[in-house]
Design an enzyme around this catalytic site. Structure first.
Site, PDB file in Angstrom:
ATOM      1  N   HIS A  40       4.837   1.380  14.119  1.00 17.25           N
ATOM      2  CA  HIS A  40       3.774   1.097  14.042  1.00 17.25           C
ATOM      3  C   HIS A  40       2.638   0.175  12.925  1.00 17.25           C
ATOM      4  CE1 HIS A  40       4.319   4.374  10.485  1.00 17.25           C
ATOM      5  NE2 HIS A  40       3.402   4.013   9.864  1.00 17.25           N
ATOM      6  N   SER A 100       5.109   3.794   4.746  1.00 16.33           N
ATOM      7  CA  SER A 100       5.899   3.564   6.246  1.00 16.33           C
ATOM      8  C   SER A 100       6.788   1.867   6.898  1.00 16.33           C
ATOM      9  CB  SER A 100       4.271   2.813   7.306  1.00 16.33           C
ATOM     10  OG  SER A 100       3.853   3.829   7.187  1.00 16.33           O
ATOM     11  N   ASP A 130       9.440   5.237  16.825  1.00 14.64           N
ATOM     12  CA  ASP A 130       8.501   4.450  15.794  1.00 14.64           C
ATOM     13  C   ASP A 130       9.135   3.655  15.623  1.00 14.64           C
ATOM     14  OD1 ASP A 130       6.670   3.568  14.356  1.00 14.64           O
ATOM     15  OD2 ASP A 130       6.177   5.286  13.663  1.00 14.64           O
TER      16      ASP A 130
END
Length: 587
Positions: free
Chosen positions: A121, A278, A180
């Site tokens: 992402h 992230s 992910d």
């Protein structure tokens, strides 16, 4: 670290899919928009900053590492600032949004000299220009600009994203976020001072419940009162048992590929990762065992959830050996983009998300980028013509002049048209190769009316190595369409693919010295006669391997995937969009 914007902003502006794509356009903010995610669960999103910012130019900016941070102050929730020299494999992954909307950043780790591991992402996230920033204790200065007098800035050439991840998972608070994981391939190797992190091996028992682990990243420190800080920080968090993680996440926790760490609660917040962290690492004894992914509520009030490296180690490392390719990337994020010309002469850009398994066929957004192209006899893209590792558009006008329009590599034209040749109007076919002679210089290949094939090669600075051209073949009039996908077989030797009148595809491979490895050609496909247009733009679906796109007689665009070594993965193809009849050219 600590604190998360539960209703944060995903990268990207209002999205639109390809013309006629089934399923309607993507929601505002791209294929997923974090503002629609319920407050009880959010990803550790890229942190977003609005405003107009200019991506830094690539290359070495000064000392390899900053030396301003210490490990003592200021304190955050369970952590402290650190120097990038202590973690030479930590990088920032910064995407500057298309349309000067701002930028967002994540964290990543160096896993090979030209490979960066991060969360999916953080890369299949919207239209923009991506830079990887190494050697920084702090990504932003007090004005919100990337600090430019230190470290190294790298451009992204292509990306690999786990093919089982799906962007739609991000916007469903009840769906598990699976797989992910992405690896970015850089255009050039990082300096050797940025050493790769050690990854947990496939199936390795690299940690135990209760063991302390380190989290490191550029994330913010307060999700409620965001100060936009982007200093590199670390903290220690306890790894929790699968039972603990499942109690917190329920059916969204998959014990075979996830772990969680941290012991914070709403009444007693503790150390955690947050927006901007992230894609960063969870470390045990200096070894990366997790990739920062998602969590609940405000950061620090629940454990953070991580992709488990020992589940993904083999597929991550598989990307290290994939053959390099050149994506038709217009905006500078490493993803393939398509350009189409309509009947009015407008050029329309269709930005690729870098990931086709998103419900939108891999299309992120669309916009007009220029007008007045209707009178040109030929319009096509070249890469690195000037030795700048940037795309350009070339065009042949009605007088037969060859013109080049250069770009900044960030989706914008720079300067006007420049004439680089004349007498180009009578060729019956024209195509581009990126490295025909093995010298990393692009060539234009043309067919004359007598069926001869000629090569004209760039000198790497906007001129020609052989201005009179070099004849490299005869008897090429049997083809009605040509493709130049690069090193089709994955061995570094480029090819030309020709389509016959009966719909066969035949492949001819260069020997890297100006000759041929198979002068008679090799048949690689049949049934291609009904296609109005066929493209080989690099990787479309996000597996970092060569793909082929075709617009058929029904004006549908179909995707055909390969294994990167000249064999088809999906020889039957699949429709990814429709409605391409309004364009007379797609490239």
């Amino acid at each position: 670290m600590a604190g998360i914007l539960a209703a944060g902003l995903a990268l990207g502006g209002a999205a639109a899919v390809a013309p006629g794509t089934a399923g309607q356009a993507a929601p505002a903010g791209g294929a997923f928009d974090a503002s629609t995610v319920q407050a009880d669960r959010s990803t550790k999103l890229p942190h977003f900053r609005a405003g107009k910012f200019t991506p830094p130019t690539p290359g070495l900016k000064g000392p390899l590492f900053q030396s301003t941070a210490t490990s003592a102050t200021p304190r955050i929730v369970g952590g402290s600032t650190v120097s990038a020299s202590q973690y030479p494999w930590i990088v920032g992954v910064v995407t500057y949004l298309d349309g000067n909307l701002g930028y967002g950043w994540c964290t990543g780790t160096v896993v090979a000299p030209n490979k960066i591991l991060t969360a999916a992402h953080c890369t299949a996230d919207g239209a923009g220009t991506t830079r990887v920033i190494a050697g920084h204790d702090q990504l932003l200065d007090s004005s919100g600009n990337i600090i430019s007098n230190v470290g190294y800035v790298a451009e992204v050439a292509s990306t690999w994203t786990h093919q089982s991840w799906n962007i739609a998972q991000q916007s469903d608070p009840y769906a598990p976020i699976l797989d992910d994981v992405s690896v970015l391939t850089l255009k050039t190797n990082l300096p050797s001072a940025y050493t790769p992190v050690t990854l947990a091996g496939q199936g390795e028992a690299a940690y135990t419940a209760g063991q302390m682990a380190d989290i490191v990243g550029y994330g913010i420190t307060d999700s409620i009162n965001d100060n936009g800080d982007s200093r590199l920080r670390k903290a220690s968090v306890p790894i929790q048992s699968d039972t603990y993680c499942a109690n917190d996440a329920g059916s969204s926790f998959y014990a075979d590929r996830m772990l969680c760490a941290g012991d914070g609660t709403p009444s007693a917040p503790s150390a955690d990762t947050c927006n901007g962290d992230s894609g960063g690492p969870l470390l045990v004894n200096g070894k990366q065992v997790g990739i920062t992914d998602w969590g609940y509520g405000n950061c620090g009030e629940h454990p953070g959830f991580y992709e488990e490296v020992n589940y993904y180690s083999n597929v991550i490392k598989a990307d290290f050996t994939r053959p390099p390719l050149v994506n038709a990337d217009w905006t500078g994020d490493g993803h393939t983009d398509l350009i189409a010309r309509d009947s009015s002469g407008n050029l329309r850009l269709y930005v690729g998300s870098g990931f086709a398994n998103d419900g939108y066929g891999g299309f992120w957004s669309a916009r007009n980028i220029n007008a007045g192209w209707g009178s040109f006899k030929r319009v096509f893209r070249v890469y690195n013509w000037n030795g700048d590792k940037k795309p350009s558009i070339m065009a042949v006008n009605t007088a037969g002049d060859l013109l080049i329009y250069n770009t900044d590599g960030k989706g914008n034209f720079v300067g006007g048209a420049k004439k680089i040749g004349s007498g180009w109007g009578n060729f019956t076919a024209l195509m581009v190769t990126n490295n025909w002679l093995g010298n990393n210089l692009p060539s234009l290949m043309v067919r004359k009316s007598n069926g001869e094939l000629w090569r004209y090669t760039s000198n790497g600075s906007g001129g020609w190595l052989n201005p009179s051209g070099t004849r490299i073949g005869t008897g090429w009039n049997g083809f009605n369409l040509f493709l130049t996908p690069g090193a089709w077989k994955g061995d570094g030797l480029e090819v030309i693919i020709g389509r016959t009148s009966t719909g066969y595809l035949r492949m001819y491979q260069s020997d890297g010295k100006g000759g041929w490895t198979n002068p008679s050609g090799t048949q690689i496909g049949s049934g291609w006669g009904g296609y109005k247009n066929i493209l080989t733009p690099g990787d479309w679906n996000g597996d970092n391997m060569m793909d082929l796109l075709g617009v058929n007689s029904s004006n549908q665009m179909r995707l055909y995937t390969t294994d990167g070594h000249g064999k088809w993965i999906d020889a039957s193809g699949k429709v990814i969009s429709a409605g391409w009849g309004g364009f007379n050219l797609v490239f």
